[in-house]
Design an enzyme around this catalytic site. Structure first.
Site, PDB file in Angstrom:
ATOM      1  N   LYS A 117       0.831  -1.425   0.076  1.00  0.00           N
ATOM      2  CA  LYS A 117       0.095  -0.134  -0.167  1.00  0.00           C
ATOM      3  C   LYS A 117       1.024   1.274  -0.103  1.00  0.00           C
ATOM      4  CE  LYS A 117      -3.567  -0.436  -0.421  1.00  0.00           C
ATOM      5  NZ  LYS A 117      -4.005  -0.925  -1.776  1.00  0.00           N
ATOM      6  N   HIS A 156       7.418  -7.421  -2.061  1.00  0.00           N
ATOM      7  CA  HIS A 156       6.913  -6.552  -0.841  1.00  0.00           C
ATOM      8  C   HIS A 156       8.020  -7.316   0.306  1.00  0.00           C
ATOM      9  CE1 HIS A 156       3.516  -4.549  -2.130  1.00  0.00           C
ATOM     10  NE2 HIS A 156       2.865  -5.635  -2.436  1.00  0.00           N
ATOM     11  N   SER A 182      -4.882   2.966   4.281  1.00  0.00           N
ATOM     12  CA  SER A 182      -5.011   2.465   2.864  1.00  0.00           C
ATOM     13  C   SER A 182      -5.094   0.972   3.281  1.00  0.00           C
ATOM     14  CB  SER A 182      -4.120   2.760   2.032  1.00  0.00           C
ATOM     15  OG  SER A 182      -4.021   2.367   0.764  1.00  0.00           O
TER      16      SER A 182
END
Length: 284
Positions: free
Chosen positions: A43, A98, A128
């Protein structure tokens, strides 16, 4: 917490990820010198950055980004599907991830592959993330933003602590094959961001080509593109309708965090991120 499995101190969603794959990625996957890696904590603007890099590769021609899903153009190396997609591709790879620093493929650190790492105000990342993850069934959903706030500060969210993730990857800053961007800088001056990425990757765009990259990487263009907005994700994963392209703004956390939460977050941020030079974090 149910819905997770833990590997090397990091929680991963139990669906679509396997310990054996992540271990193989770290220990055996070979990163090539010509590979491009797009990396961020979830995010933080990963999909936007993928869209920009893909459009730079095609000199602004939108055909690729409008016909192939994001996760196939730039697979997430640590996911089961992403790992499989990469092993079936020809080099050079465009890779997304990630993963925290200590779980990334060890082969990268002796390669000339280039990483673009984007950071974002963690308060916005938190908000988010809450609105994104609760729409999925990939892990135990928080019953409120207050619950997710507590999980986030403790690192009990997918991919673990934002603070540890960021501290780990920022140790690479100054390396010639590492480009640090901020979501806030991308929003403020997307044209300059594209120029920076082109310089880093050794790509040259004509002015009209750069205009096309800007056009098709805009929030609205990506929101309307089913290959970029994750609307292709099936109902069994996102039964409530996945909301990837929610607002695409900076500072939205002010609309959701209480004064007490903001103060608590500030205290943790100052403790966890002490020692970094002033100005590194554009939101502070």
């Amino acid at each position: 917490m149910s819905g997770y499995y833990w590997f090397e101190g990091i929680p991963f969603p139990s669906r679509g990820f396997q310990k054996e794959i992540i271990e193989e990625v770290r220990d055996k996957f070979v990163i090539g010198d010509e590979d491009i890696i797009i990396l961020a904590y979830p995010k933080s603007g990963t999909n936007w950055l993928i869209q920009i890099v893909c459009l730079i590769q095609t000199k602004g021609n939108p055909e690729w980004v409008q016909s192939v899903p994001t996760w196939k153009r730039s697979p997430w190396i640590e996911s089961n599907g992403g790992f499989q997609n990469l092993t079936n591709k020809e080099r050079p790879y465009q890779i997304s991830s990630h993963l925290p620093f200590h779980l990334f493929p060890r082969s990268f650190f002796s390669s000339k592959a280039k990483i673009i790492y984007v950071i974002r105000n963690p308060r916005d990342v938190l908000v988010s993330g809450y609105f994104f993850w609760y729409k999925t069934n990939l892990f135990k959903n928080p019953d409120s933003l207050a619950t997710y706030f507590d999980w986030f500060l403790k690192g009990n969210v997918p991919y673990g602590s934002w603070f540890e993730h960021t501290r780990g990857w920022l140790s690479m800053r100054g390396s010639e094959n590492f480009l640090l961007l901020s979501y806030e800088g991308m929003k403020k001056d997307p044209r300059r961001t594209i120029e920076k990425i082109c310089d880093f990757l050794g790509k040259k765009l004509e002015p009209d080509e750069l205009d096309m990259v800007l056009k098709y990487s805009s929030f609205q263009a990506m929101k309307e593109n089913k290959m970029s907005n994750f609307s292709l994700i099936t109902d069994d994963i996102a039964p409530n309708g996945l909301l990837l392209m929610r607002k695409g703004t900076t500072g939205d956390w002010k609309n959701h965090l209480t004064v007490a939460q903001a103060e608590a977050f500030n205290k943790v941020f100052q403790e966890k991120m002490a020692g970094f030079p002033p100005g590194l974090f554009p939101w502070e």
